[in-house]
Design a protein around this motif. Sequence first.
Motif, PDB file in Angstrom:
ATOM      1  N   GLY A  33      -0.938  16.327   0.852  1.00  0.00           N
ATOM      2  CA  GLY A  33      -0.093  16.811  -0.204  1.00  0.00           C
ATOM      3  C   GLY A  33       1.133  17.490   0.642  1.00  0.00           C
ATOM      4  O   GLY A  33       1.935  18.300  -0.250  1.00  0.00           O
ATOM      5  N   VAL A  34       1.345  17.398   1.886  1.00  0.00           N
ATOM      6  CA  VAL A  34       2.466  18.129   2.680  1.00  0.00           C
ATOM      7  C   VAL A  34       3.776  17.356   2.069  1.00  0.00           C
ATOM      8  O   VAL A  34       3.869  16.331   1.790  1.00  0.00           O
ATOM      9  CB  VAL A  34       2.511  17.798   4.034  1.00  0.00           C
ATOM     10  CG1 VAL A  34       3.669  18.222   4.855  1.00  0.00           C
ATOM     11  CG2 VAL A  34       0.941  18.429   4.644  1.00  0.00           C
ATOM     12  N   ASN A  35       4.566  18.373   1.790  1.00  0.00           N
ATOM     13  CA  ASN A  35       5.987  17.838   1.415  1.00  0.00           C
ATOM     14  C   ASN A  35       7.271  18.540   2.167  1.00  0.00           C
ATOM     15  O   ASN A  35       6.933  19.215   3.028  1.00  0.00           O
ATOM     16  CB  ASN A  35       6.220  17.952  -0.293  1.00  0.00           C
ATOM     17  CG  ASN A  35       6.188  19.596  -0.461  1.00  0.00           C
ATOM     18  OD1 ASN A  35       6.843  20.506   0.286  1.00  0.00           O
ATOM     19  ND2 ASN A  35       5.633  20.194  -1.324  1.00  0.00           N
ATOM     20  N   PRO A  36       8.469  18.092   1.846  1.00  0.00           N
ATOM     21  CA  PRO A  36       9.625  18.421   2.370  1.00  0.00           C
ATOM     22  C   PRO A  36       9.967  19.968   2.833  1.00  0.00           C
ATOM     23  O   PRO A  36      10.496  20.484   3.371  1.00  0.00           O
ATOM     24  CB  PRO A  36      10.737  17.659   1.826  1.00  0.00           C
ATOM     25  CG  PRO A  36      10.273  16.454   1.485  1.00  0.00           C
ATOM     26  CD  PRO A  36       8.896  16.978   0.843  1.00  0.00           C
ATOM     27  N   THR A  75      11.151  10.217   5.218  1.00  0.00           N
ATOM     28  CA  THR A  75       9.974  10.667   6.034  1.00  0.00           C
ATOM     29  C   THR A  75       8.724  10.362   5.309  1.00  0.00           C
ATOM     30  O   THR A  75       8.763   9.552   4.117  1.00  0.00           O
ATOM     31  CB  THR A  75      10.055  12.375   6.119  1.00  0.00           C
ATOM     32  OG1 THR A  75      10.042  12.944   4.821  1.00  0.00           O
ATOM     33  CG2 THR A  75      11.403  12.673   6.598  1.00  0.00           C
ATOM     34  N   LYS A  76       7.591  10.507   5.898  1.00  0.00           N
ATOM     35  CA  LYS A  76       6.173  10.385   5.155  1.00  0.00           C
ATOM     36  C   LYS A  76       5.604  11.635   5.492  1.00  0.00           C
ATOM     37  O   LYS A  76       5.658  12.269   6.386  1.00  0.00           O
ATOM     38  CB  LYS A  76       5.838   9.042   5.565  1.00  0.00           C
ATOM     39  CG  LYS A  76       5.488   9.041   7.232  1.00  0.00           C
ATOM     40  CD  LYS A  76       4.743   7.665   7.489  1.00  0.00           C
ATOM     41  CE  LYS A  76       4.263   7.553   8.874  1.00  0.00           C
ATOM     42  NZ  LYS A  76       3.728   6.246   9.324  1.00  0.00           N
ATOM     43  N   THR A  77       4.418  11.844   4.499  1.00  0.00           N
ATOM     44  CA  THR A  77       3.827  13.033   4.717  1.00  0.00           C
ATOM     45  C   THR A  77       2.351  12.787   4.539  1.00  0.00           C
ATOM     46  O   THR A  77       2.001  11.866   3.665  1.00  0.00           O
ATOM     47  CB  THR A  77       4.317  14.397   4.010  1.00  0.00           C
ATOM     48  OG1 THR A  77       4.336  13.907   2.590  1.00  0.00           O
ATOM     49  CG2 THR A  77       5.840  14.592   4.474  1.00  0.00           C
ATOM     50  N   GLY A 130      -0.908  10.359   0.816  1.00  0.00           N
ATOM     51  CA  GLY A 130       0.368  10.976   1.283  1.00  0.00           C
ATOM     52  C   GLY A 130       1.546  10.323   0.378  1.00  0.00           C
ATOM     53  O   GLY A 130       1.386  10.096  -0.579  1.00  0.00           O
ATOM     54  N   TRP A 131       2.624  10.900   0.849  1.00  0.00           N
ATOM     55  CA  TRP A 131       3.896  10.704   0.302  1.00  0.00           C
ATOM     56  C   TRP A 131       4.880   9.921   1.088  1.00  0.00           C
ATOM     57  O   TRP A 131       5.057  10.140   2.364  1.00  0.00           O
ATOM     58  CB  TRP A 131       4.417  11.963  -0.305  1.00  0.00           C
ATOM     59  CG  TRP A 131       3.485  12.492  -1.437  1.00  0.00           C
ATOM     60  CD1 TRP A 131       2.174  13.108  -1.386  1.00  0.00           C
ATOM     61  CD2 TRP A 131       3.564  12.439  -2.919  1.00  0.00           C
ATOM     62  NE1 TRP A 131       1.803  13.436  -2.515  1.00  0.00           N
ATOM     63  CE2 TRP A 131       2.858  13.142  -3.334  1.00  0.00           C
ATOM     64  CE3 TRP A 131       4.837  11.995  -3.722  1.00  0.00           C
ATOM     65  CZ2 TRP A 131       2.637  13.341  -4.809  1.00  0.00           C
ATOM     66  CZ3 TRP A 131       4.716  12.321  -4.963  1.00  0.00           C
ATOM     67  CH2 TRP A 131       3.877  13.155  -5.650  1.00  0.00           C
ATOM     68  N   ALA A 132       5.956   9.050   0.649  1.00  0.00           N
ATOM     69  CA  ALA A 132       7.219   8.661   1.088  1.00  0.00           C
ATOM     70  C   ALA A 132       8.235   9.528   0.696  1.00  0.00           C
ATOM     71  O   ALA A 132       8.145   9.808  -0.497  1.00  0.00           O
ATOM     72  CB  ALA A 132       7.202   7.300   0.982  1.00  0.00           C
ATOM     73  N   LEU A 157      13.845  12.160  -3.253  1.00  0.00           N
ATOM     74  CA  LEU A 157      13.179  11.196  -4.046  1.00  0.00           C
ATOM     75  C   LEU A 157      11.533  11.266  -3.187  1.00  0.00           C
ATOM     76  O   LEU A 157      11.576  11.506  -2.073  1.00  0.00           O
ATOM     77  CB  LEU A 157      13.743  10.056  -3.923  1.00  0.00           C
ATOM     78  CG  LEU A 157      12.604   8.643  -4.305  1.00  0.00           C
ATOM     79  CD1 LEU A 157      12.544   8.885  -5.875  1.00  0.00           C
ATOM     80  CD2 LEU A 157      13.526   7.309  -3.983  1.00  0.00           C
ATOM     81  N   GLY A 158      10.563  11.211  -3.899  1.00  0.00           N
ATOM     82  CA  GLY A 158       9.413  10.988  -3.391  1.00  0.00           C
ATOM     83  C   GLY A 158       8.566  10.221  -4.254  1.00  0.00           C
ATOM     84  O   GLY A 158       8.416  10.068  -5.304  1.00  0.00           O
TER      85      GLY A 158
END
Length: 199
Positions: A149-152, A144-146, A129-131, A161-162
Motif C-alpha cells: 500500500g505504499v504510495n508517493p 515509480t513503483k511501490t 503493489g502500485w505503479a 497517476l496510479g
Amino acid sequence: MAFSLPDLPYAHDALASKGMSAETLEFHHDKHHNAYVVNGNKAIEGTEWDGKSLEEIIKCTYDAGAVAQNGIFNNISQLWNHNQFWEMMGPDGNAMPGELEKAINESFGSVDKMKDEFKAAGAGQFGSGWAWLVKDADGGLKVTKTENGVNPICFGQTALLGCDVWEHSYYIDFRNARPDYLSNFLDNLVNWENVASRL
C-alpha cells in the motif's frame, strides 16, 4: 470522525466496454476498498490518529526502515490509494490535455516512453503493489513503483497517476496477464483530464 467509502464516480458497468468489468468493480470497490475503510477505522479508533486526515496518518505512520508496514498504515494508505484510483479512471477524459503532454515530453521524451516505463514498473513489481506517475519536489515527472500500500505521499511526491497491480484489480478480466491489464489501463481507462488536474 470515521472515514467512509466514497461512491464510485461512475456506474459499476461504465468501464466494461473499456476492459474493466462491472464484476471487477463490484469486488474491488464494494468489497476490497470497503474492507480498508472498515479495518482502517477500527485500527485508528481511540488512538492519536482518530480525527486526523488520511494524508497526515500516512506521512506519520510510514516506516521507511520496516520490512512490513503496520496495520494502521496499510489500511489507511490503501484507503487513500483507492480513493485516487477510481478518480484517475473514467469513461470520459481519455484525451490527454496539452499541458500534461508537454510535461511528460519534457521529462520522458515522449508519451510512449512514459507509458513504456509505467508498464515496466507495474509488470516488474514483485507481488502486490502500485505503479505511479509522480511529480517530484523539483517539479519533474517520473515513474515509480511501490510495494503493497505504499504510495508517493511517503516520499514527498505528488501522485498524478496510479495503477493498482494487486491481483484483485485485474484477475477477473485479465487472469494472470498483468502486462495486458497495464496496457489496457493506459490506453483505455485513464482519465487524463484528472491526471492533468493534479500537476
